[in-house]
Design a protein around this motif. Structure first.
Motif, PDB file in Angstrom:
ATOM      1  N   SER A 103      50.497  24.516  -3.030  1.00 38.76           N
ATOM      2  CA  SER A 103      50.357  25.972  -2.965  1.00 38.76           C
ATOM      3  C   SER A 103      51.714  26.646  -2.814  1.00 38.76           C
ATOM      4  O   SER A 103      51.996  27.666  -3.453  1.00 38.76           O
ATOM      5  CB  SER A 103      49.438  26.370  -1.803  1.00 38.76           C
ATOM      6  OG  SER A 103      48.125  25.916  -2.006  1.00 38.76           O
ATOM      7  N   ARG A 157      39.903  32.565 -11.890  1.00 38.48           N
ATOM      8  CA  ARG A 157      41.059  32.199 -12.705  1.00 38.48           C
ATOM      9  C   ARG A 157      40.689  31.132 -13.735  1.00 38.48           C
ATOM     10  O   ARG A 157      39.920  30.218 -13.439  1.00 38.48           O
ATOM     11  CB  ARG A 157      42.194  31.685 -11.806  1.00 38.48           C
ATOM     12  CG  ARG A 157      42.679  32.723 -10.817  1.00 38.48           C
ATOM     13  CD  ARG A 157      43.791  32.177  -9.946  1.00 38.48           C
ATOM     14  NE  ARG A 157      43.339  31.177  -8.997  1.00 38.48           N
ATOM     15  CZ  ARG A 157      42.814  31.457  -7.813  1.00 38.48           C
ATOM     16  NH1 ARG A 157      42.657  32.714  -7.452  1.00 38.48           N
ATOM     17  NH2 ARG A 157      42.435  30.500  -7.000  1.00 38.48           N
ATOM     18  N   THR A 160      45.188  26.839 -13.635  1.00 39.83           N
ATOM     19  CA  THR A 160      45.900  26.607 -12.381  1.00 39.83           C
ATOM     20  C   THR A 160      47.365  26.334 -12.687  1.00 39.83           C
ATOM     21  O   THR A 160      47.726  25.945 -13.803  1.00 39.83           O
ATOM     22  CB  THR A 160      45.320  25.400 -11.622  1.00 39.83           C
ATOM     23  OG1 THR A 160      45.411  24.240 -12.461  1.00 39.83           O
ATOM     24  CG2 THR A 160      43.861  25.639 -11.260  1.00 39.83           C
ATOM     25  N   VAL A 163      47.466  22.483  -9.029  1.00 41.91           N
ATOM     26  CA  VAL A 163      46.223  21.816  -8.629  1.00 41.91           C
ATOM     27  C   VAL A 163      45.131  22.856  -8.425  1.00 41.91           C
ATOM     28  O   VAL A 163      45.413  24.050  -8.248  1.00 41.91           O
ATOM     29  CB  VAL A 163      46.410  21.001  -7.325  1.00 41.91           C
ATOM     30  CG1 VAL A 163      47.382  19.858  -7.519  1.00 41.91           C
ATOM     31  CG2 VAL A 163      46.862  21.902  -6.183  1.00 41.91           C
ATOM     32  N   ASN A 164      43.880  22.414  -8.424  1.00 35.28           N
ATOM     33  CA  ASN A 164      42.761  23.310  -8.171  1.00 35.28           C
ATOM     34  C   ASN A 164      42.826  23.869  -6.754  1.00 35.28           C
ATOM     35  O   ASN A 164      43.289  23.205  -5.825  1.00 35.28           O
ATOM     36  CB  ASN A 164      41.440  22.574  -8.370  1.00 35.28           C
ATOM     37  CG  ASN A 164      41.206  22.194  -9.822  1.00 35.28           C
ATOM     38  OD1 ASN A 164      41.619  22.903 -10.738  1.00 35.28           O
ATOM     39  ND2 ASN A 164      40.541  21.071 -10.037  1.00 35.28           N
ATOM     40  N   ASN A 165      42.346  25.099  -6.604  1.00 33.85           N
ATOM     41  CA  ASN A 165      42.223  25.765  -5.295  1.00 33.85           C
ATOM     42  C   ASN A 165      43.564  26.062  -4.632  1.00 33.85           C
ATOM     43  O   ASN A 165      43.608  26.304  -3.427  1.00 33.85           O
ATOM     44  CB  ASN A 165      41.366  24.921  -4.334  1.00 33.85           C
ATOM     45  CG  ASN A 165      40.021  24.557  -4.927  1.00 33.85           C
ATOM     46  OD1 ASN A 165      39.369  25.381  -5.556  1.00 33.85           O
ATOM     47  ND2 ASN A 165      39.609  23.308  -4.730  1.00 33.85           N
ATOM     48  N   GLU A 166      44.651  26.067  -5.408  1.00 27.66           N
ATOM     49  CA  GLU A 166      45.975  26.245  -4.820  1.00 27.66           C
ATOM     50  C   GLU A 166      46.176  27.639  -4.206  1.00 27.66           C
ATOM     51  O   GLU A 166      46.977  27.805  -3.278  1.00 27.66           O
ATOM     52  CB  GLU A 166      47.052  25.989  -5.881  1.00 27.66           C
ATOM     53  CG  GLU A 166      46.922  26.896  -7.097  1.00 27.66           C
ATOM     54  CD  GLU A 166      47.656  26.363  -8.314  1.00 27.66           C
ATOM     55  OE1 GLU A 166      48.302  25.308  -8.185  1.00 27.66           O
ATOM     56  OE2 GLU A 166      47.573  26.979  -9.387  1.00 27.66           O
ATOM     57  N   ASP A 168      43.374  29.616  -3.247  1.00 28.20           N
ATOM     58  CA  ASP A 168      42.104  30.058  -2.679  1.00 28.20           C
ATOM     59  C   ASP A 168      42.263  30.662  -1.287  1.00 28.20           C
ATOM     60  O   ASP A 168      41.458  31.497  -0.868  1.00 28.20           O
ATOM     61  CB  ASP A 168      41.116  28.889  -2.629  1.00 28.20           C
ATOM     62  CG  ASP A 168      40.463  28.642  -3.983  1.00 28.20           C
ATOM     63  OD1 ASP A 168      40.821  29.357  -4.944  1.00 28.20           O
ATOM     64  OD2 ASP A 168      39.618  27.743  -4.091  1.00 28.20           O
TER      65      ASP A 168
END
Length: 227
Positions: A103, A157, A160, A163-166, A168
């Motif tokens: 993130s 979105r 990315t 990575v996924n959920n970076e 969130d």
């Protein structure tokens, strides 16, 4: 007025100023076909557009830094110390978790792209006096880049950075979309009026600076928000 080209008009137009407009034109005309390519060949579009085009400018700096012995000798502490410092900071950051690590890197990448546009704007405004007009340009270029990212953080979105959920964790912030949208429209309006008044008053226009700010507004808005 003398136009503040970085190299010359032809080179600047082809490699710096025209890409946002040309890419948007391609998107407008071939939106369905491009969406199909993205859905069915996502790895290859990523490999070509990101690794071979976008990331390539990072690799190419090696030819002006580490591959130039005199340059390394001149700034040895910088070129040898910065990778070590970055590596140590990365290890320390990873102790807070993989998602935190990625993130933060994603935020740094976003910051890089925002400052990149600001840097080009400052280069093209280098012959202009430091006054209220330049301040409006600075606010405008930041608005053109920061607003789409803030909007993107709070909405679904399609891609990315790493990575996924970076991003969130940013969804926990209060809903600010309405407020920043009003500010965005206001700042864009002020910049347009300021630019038109300057052109009428001075009968000149800073072509590359105006094209850069306009291209940034259009490409970031349509690329991140509209599409």
């Amino acid at each position: 007025m003398k136009q503040p080209w970085i190299h010359n008009a032809k080179t600047d137009w082809w490699f710096i100023l025209s890409p946002p407009f040309l890419v948007l034109l391609i998107i407008f005309v071939f939106q369905k076909q491009i969406q199909g390519l993205e859905n069915h060949y996502s790895f290859y579009t990523w490999l070509f557009l990101i690794v071979f085009v976008d990331v390539a400018h990072v690799y190419s700096t090696l030819f002006k830094t580490y591959f130039v012995k005199a340059e390394v000798q001149r700034r040895k502490l910088l070129y040898l110390g910065m990778p070590v410092i970055s590596w140590c900071l990365g290890i320390a950051l990873f102790q807070f978790g993989a998602l935190t690590f990625w993130s933060v890197l994603a935020l740094i990448a976003v910051f890089h792209f925002i400052r990149q546009q600001y840097g080009f704007m400052r280069i093209y405004a280098r012959f202009e006096p430091d006054n209220w007009s330049k301040k409006i340009d600075e606010v405008a270029i930041y608005t053109a880049t920061v607003f789409p990212m803030l909007y993107w953080f709070k909405t679904p979105r399609a891609f990315t950075w790493f990575v996924n959920n970076e991003f969130d964790w940013l969804k926990n912030l209060p809903d600010y979309i309405g407020v920043i949208t009003v500010l965005y429209i206001l700042i864009v309006t002020v910049w347009i009026i300021k630019t038109i008044v300057e052109i009428i008053k001075t009968k000149t226009v800073n072509i590359p600076k105006t094209a850069l700010i306009t291209g940034t507004y259009l490409s970031w808005y349509f690329g991140i928000i509209y599409y």
